[in-house]
Design a protein around this motif. Sequence first.
Motif, PDB file in Angstrom:
ATOM      1  N   ASP A  20       0.806  -1.220   0.000  1.00 11.77           N
ATOM      2  CA  ASP A  20       0.000   0.000   0.000  1.00 11.77           C
ATOM      3  C   ASP A  20       0.841   1.274   0.000  1.00 11.77           C
ATOM      4  OD1 ASP A  20       1.034  -0.095   2.538  1.00 11.77           O
ATOM      5  OD2 ASP A  20      -0.883  -0.375   3.557  1.00 11.77           O
ATOM      6  N   GLY A  21       2.167   1.125   0.085  1.00 12.84           N
ATOM      7  CA  GLY A  21       3.040   2.295   0.078  1.00 12.84           C
ATOM      8  C   GLY A  21       3.111   3.022   1.402  1.00 12.84           C
ATOM      9  N   ILE A  22       2.378   2.519   2.399  1.00 11.35           N
ATOM     10  CA  ILE A  22       2.396   3.137   3.731  1.00 11.35           C
ATOM     11  C   ILE A  22       3.494   2.472   4.560  1.00 11.35           C
ATOM     12  CG2 ILE A  22       1.092   3.556   5.844  1.00 11.35           C
ATOM     13  CD1 ILE A  22      -1.464   3.385   4.121  1.00 11.35           C
ATOM     14  N   VAL A  23       4.455   3.264   5.000  1.00  8.63           N
ATOM     15  CA  VAL A  23       5.610   2.705   5.706  1.00  8.63           C
ATOM     16  C   VAL A  23       5.302   2.596   7.197  1.00  8.63           C
ATOM     17  CG1 VAL A  23       8.069   2.903   6.141  1.00  8.63           C
ATOM     18  CG2 VAL A  23       7.117   3.758   3.995  1.00  8.63           C
ATOM     19  N   SER A  24       4.906   1.416   7.611  1.00  9.61           N
ATOM     20  CA  SER A  24       4.583   1.149   9.008  1.00  9.61           C
ATOM     21  C   SER A  24       5.718   0.354   9.654  1.00  9.61           C
ATOM     22  CB  SER A  24       3.290   0.338   9.091  1.00  9.61           C
ATOM     23  OG  SER A  24       3.466  -0.908   8.432  1.00  9.61           O
TER      24      SER A  24
ATOM     25  N   ILE B 116      13.402  -3.894  18.700  1.00  7.01           N
ATOM     26  CA  ILE B 116      12.293  -3.635  17.782  1.00  7.01           C
ATOM     27  C   ILE B 116      11.871  -2.160  17.764  1.00  7.01           C
ATOM     28  CG2 ILE B 116      11.400  -5.985  17.897  1.00  7.01           C
ATOM     29  CD1 ILE B 116       9.272  -4.985  19.845  1.00  7.01           C
ATOM     30  N   ASN B 117      12.668  -1.302  18.385  1.00  8.54           N
ATOM     31  CA  ASN B 117      12.428   0.132  18.266  1.00  8.54           C
ATOM     32  C   ASN B 117      12.646   0.536  16.806  1.00  8.54           C
ATOM     33  OD1 ASN B 117      13.892   2.986  18.154  1.00  8.54           O
ATOM     34  ND2 ASN B 117      12.474   3.006  19.883  1.00  8.54           N
ATOM     35  N   ILE B 118      11.661   1.197  16.211  1.00  5.94           N
ATOM     36  CA  ILE B 118      11.711   1.493  14.778  1.00  5.94           C
ATOM     37  C   ILE B 118      12.924   2.338  14.407  1.00  5.94           C
ATOM     38  CG2 ILE B 118      10.509   2.585  12.842  1.00  5.94           C
ATOM     39  CD1 ILE B 118       9.352  -0.074  13.826  1.00  5.94           C
ATOM     40  N   ASP B 119      13.252   3.313  15.241  1.00  8.13           N
ATOM     41  CA  ASP B 119      14.421   4.148  14.960  1.00  8.13           C
ATOM     42  C   ASP B 119      15.685   3.296  14.900  1.00  8.13           C
ATOM     43  OD1 ASP B 119      15.605   6.923  14.734  1.00  8.13           O
ATOM     44  OD2 ASP B 119      16.675   6.217  16.514  1.00  8.13           O
ATOM     45  N   SER B 120      15.794   2.340  15.816  1.00 10.43           N
ATOM     46  CA  SER B 120      16.962   1.452  15.838  1.00 10.43           C
ATOM     47  C   SER B 120      16.995   0.547  14.612  1.00 10.43           C
ATOM     48  CB  SER B 120      16.955   0.597  17.111  1.00 10.43           C
ATOM     49  OG  SER B 120      17.042   1.401  18.262  1.00 10.43           O
ATOM     50  N   ILE B 121      15.810   0.068  14.203  1.00 12.66           N
ATOM     51  CA  ILE B 121      15.734  -0.801  13.022  1.00 12.66           C
ATOM     52  C   ILE B 121      16.181  -0.039  11.777  1.00 12.66           C
ATOM     53  CG2 ILE B 121      14.170  -2.060  11.489  1.00 12.66           C
ATOM     54  CD1 ILE B 121      12.484  -2.730  13.960  1.00 12.66           C
ATOM     55  N   ILE B 122      15.676   1.180  11.620  1.00 14.87           N
ATOM     56  CA  ILE B 122      16.040   1.986  10.448  1.00 14.87           C
ATOM     57  C   ILE B 122      17.547   2.251  10.432  1.00 14.87           C
ATOM     58  CG2 ILE B 122      15.771   4.226   9.303  1.00 14.87           C
ATOM     59  CD1 ILE B 122      12.895   4.281  10.401  1.00 14.87           C
ATOM     60  N   LYS B 123      18.099   2.574  11.597  1.00 12.00           N
ATOM     61  CA  LYS B 123      19.539   2.858  11.666  1.00 12.00           C
ATOM     62  C   LYS B 123      20.374   1.620  11.344  1.00 12.00           C
ATOM     63  CE  LYS B 123      19.387   6.788  14.856  1.00 12.00           C
ATOM     64  NZ  LYS B 123      19.688   7.287  16.224  1.00 12.00           N
TER      65      LYS B 123
ATOM     66  N   VAL C  76      24.511   4.004   4.123  1.00  9.98           N
ATOM     67  CA  VAL C  76      24.055   5.375   3.881  1.00  9.98           C
ATOM     68  C   VAL C  76      24.099   6.115   5.214  1.00  9.98           C
ATOM     69  CG1 VAL C  76      22.579   4.736   1.949  1.00  9.98           C
ATOM     70  CG2 VAL C  76      21.615   4.781   4.257  1.00  9.98           C
ATOM     71  N   ARG C  77      23.780   7.398   5.195  1.00 12.43           N
ATOM     72  CA  ARG C  77      23.817   8.194   6.421  1.00 12.43           C
ATOM     73  C   ARG C  77      22.919   7.572   7.488  1.00 12.43           C
ATOM     74  NH1 ARG C  77      22.348  13.795   4.948  1.00 12.43           N
ATOM     75  NH2 ARG C  77      20.178  13.221   5.366  1.00 12.43           N
ATOM     76  N   ILE C  78      23.483   7.349   8.667  1.00 12.44           N
ATOM     77  CA  ILE C  78      22.756   6.672   9.747  1.00 12.44           C
ATOM     78  C   ILE C  78      22.113   7.723  10.645  1.00 12.44           C
ATOM     79  CG2 ILE C  78      22.933   5.011  11.642  1.00 12.44           C
ATOM     80  CD1 ILE C  78      25.568   4.041  10.315  1.00 12.44           C
ATOM     81  N   ASP C  79      20.871   8.073  10.314  1.00 13.25           N
ATOM     82  CA  ASP C  79      20.189   9.106  11.088  1.00 13.25           C
ATOM     83  C   ASP C  79      18.775   8.697  11.509  1.00 13.25           C
ATOM     84  OD1 ASP C  79      18.906   9.153   8.666  1.00 13.25           O
ATOM     85  OD2 ASP C  79      19.513  11.185   8.119  1.00 13.25           O
TER      86      ASP C  79
ATOM     87  N   PRO D 222      14.345   7.728   6.918  1.00 14.04           N
ATOM     88  CA  PRO D 222      14.409   7.023   5.628  1.00 14.04           C
ATOM     89  C   PRO D 222      14.275   7.961   4.434  1.00 14.04           C
ATOM     90  CG  PRO D 222      12.238   6.760   6.581  1.00 14.04           C
ATOM     91  CD  PRO D 222      13.055   7.514   7.593  1.00 14.04           C
ATOM     92  N   TRP D 223      15.317   8.742   4.204  1.00 13.99           N
ATOM     93  CA  TRP D 223      15.299   9.670   3.078  1.00 13.99           C
ATOM     94  C   TRP D 223      15.429   8.898   1.770  1.00 13.99           C
ATOM     95  CZ3 TRP D 223      20.634  10.915   1.291  1.00 13.99           C
ATOM     96  CH2 TRP D 223      21.607  10.236   2.039  1.00 13.99           C
ATOM     97  N   HIS D 224      15.337   9.613   0.649  1.00 18.17           N
ATOM     98  CA  HIS D 224      15.260   8.973  -0.668  1.00 18.17           C
ATOM     99  C   HIS D 224      16.409   8.016  -0.949  1.00 18.17           C
ATOM    100  CE1 HIS D 224      12.362  12.199  -2.492  1.00 18.17           C
ATOM    101  NE2 HIS D 224      11.818  11.487  -1.529  1.00 18.17           N
ATOM    102  N   LYS D 225      17.601   8.356  -0.507  1.00 17.58           N
ATOM    103  CA  LYS D 225      18.764   7.504  -0.767  1.00 17.58           C
ATOM    104  C   LYS D 225      18.577   6.123  -0.143  1.00 17.58           C
ATOM    105  CE  LYS D 225      23.051   7.110  -2.362  1.00 17.58           C
ATOM    106  NZ  LYS D 225      23.360   7.223  -3.799  1.00 17.58           N
TER     107      LYS D 225
END
Length: 234
Positions: free
Chosen positions: A19-23, A42-49, A57-60, A63-66
């Motif tokens: 659905d394109g919704i990033v959950s 399972i903290n989302i910020d930790s998962i993304i990093k 890529v930059r670890i911030d 989830p930017w375009h890159k």
Amino acid sequence: MEHIDKIKALQAKAGIEADGIVSSKTWLNIHYLLFGSLPYDINIDSIIKSIQKKIKVRIDGYPWHKTWDILYDLLIVKAEKSDVNKSIDLHNEEMLDNLPEEVVPFAKELITLAADHGITIRITNNTKNKFVPKDSNFTGNEGNYSIYNFGLAFDVKILEKSVADEPESDSPHYEKIAKLGESIGLTWTGNKKAYTTATDFVLRPAWAVRMKEVDMVKELCRRKKENINLLAIL
């Protein structure tokens, strides 16, 4: 391609609603596609990093375009090119055609990884697999089933170069194959002290890591009945 289309493609690959919704569900499934396992944190910020660190890529935590560009390129584009460029012999092609769709990417990746290490493997029938009839209602008889009833297992044998087209039941290379399989989320069921005998890999769903066997089978029955992807993290 728009970034929302890349997100949808990644969701579809993971077997969840595109659905394109990033959950949080999307990030958990992307982590599983990338690492072959669920994250400890399972903290989302930790998962993304952790994902950003993996793809360099930059670890911030944002989830930017890159981030999406590289994930799409790595998990969709390169995976498709790998399927085209890596030769899979006729025997393995036929075996892959008979495996459940959820298992095929893992079997293909194992064949490819083995080839990268100079080892040729053959996927063979797993005699333990006894598929649940399509007309089963999966109600009240879950105790009669096991993970093998859902086709989440396959055997491998090593094809030694010294013996033309004849798989070996015993080989020192099985230890390497076992570790390669486990690196992508498969479970080797053989003797881990010897690692010399052909045996099978089981694909235990990531969502079932902490489940009792009976609870996992109940959930597999539910998913089969409702035609839900067996591996998706819901």
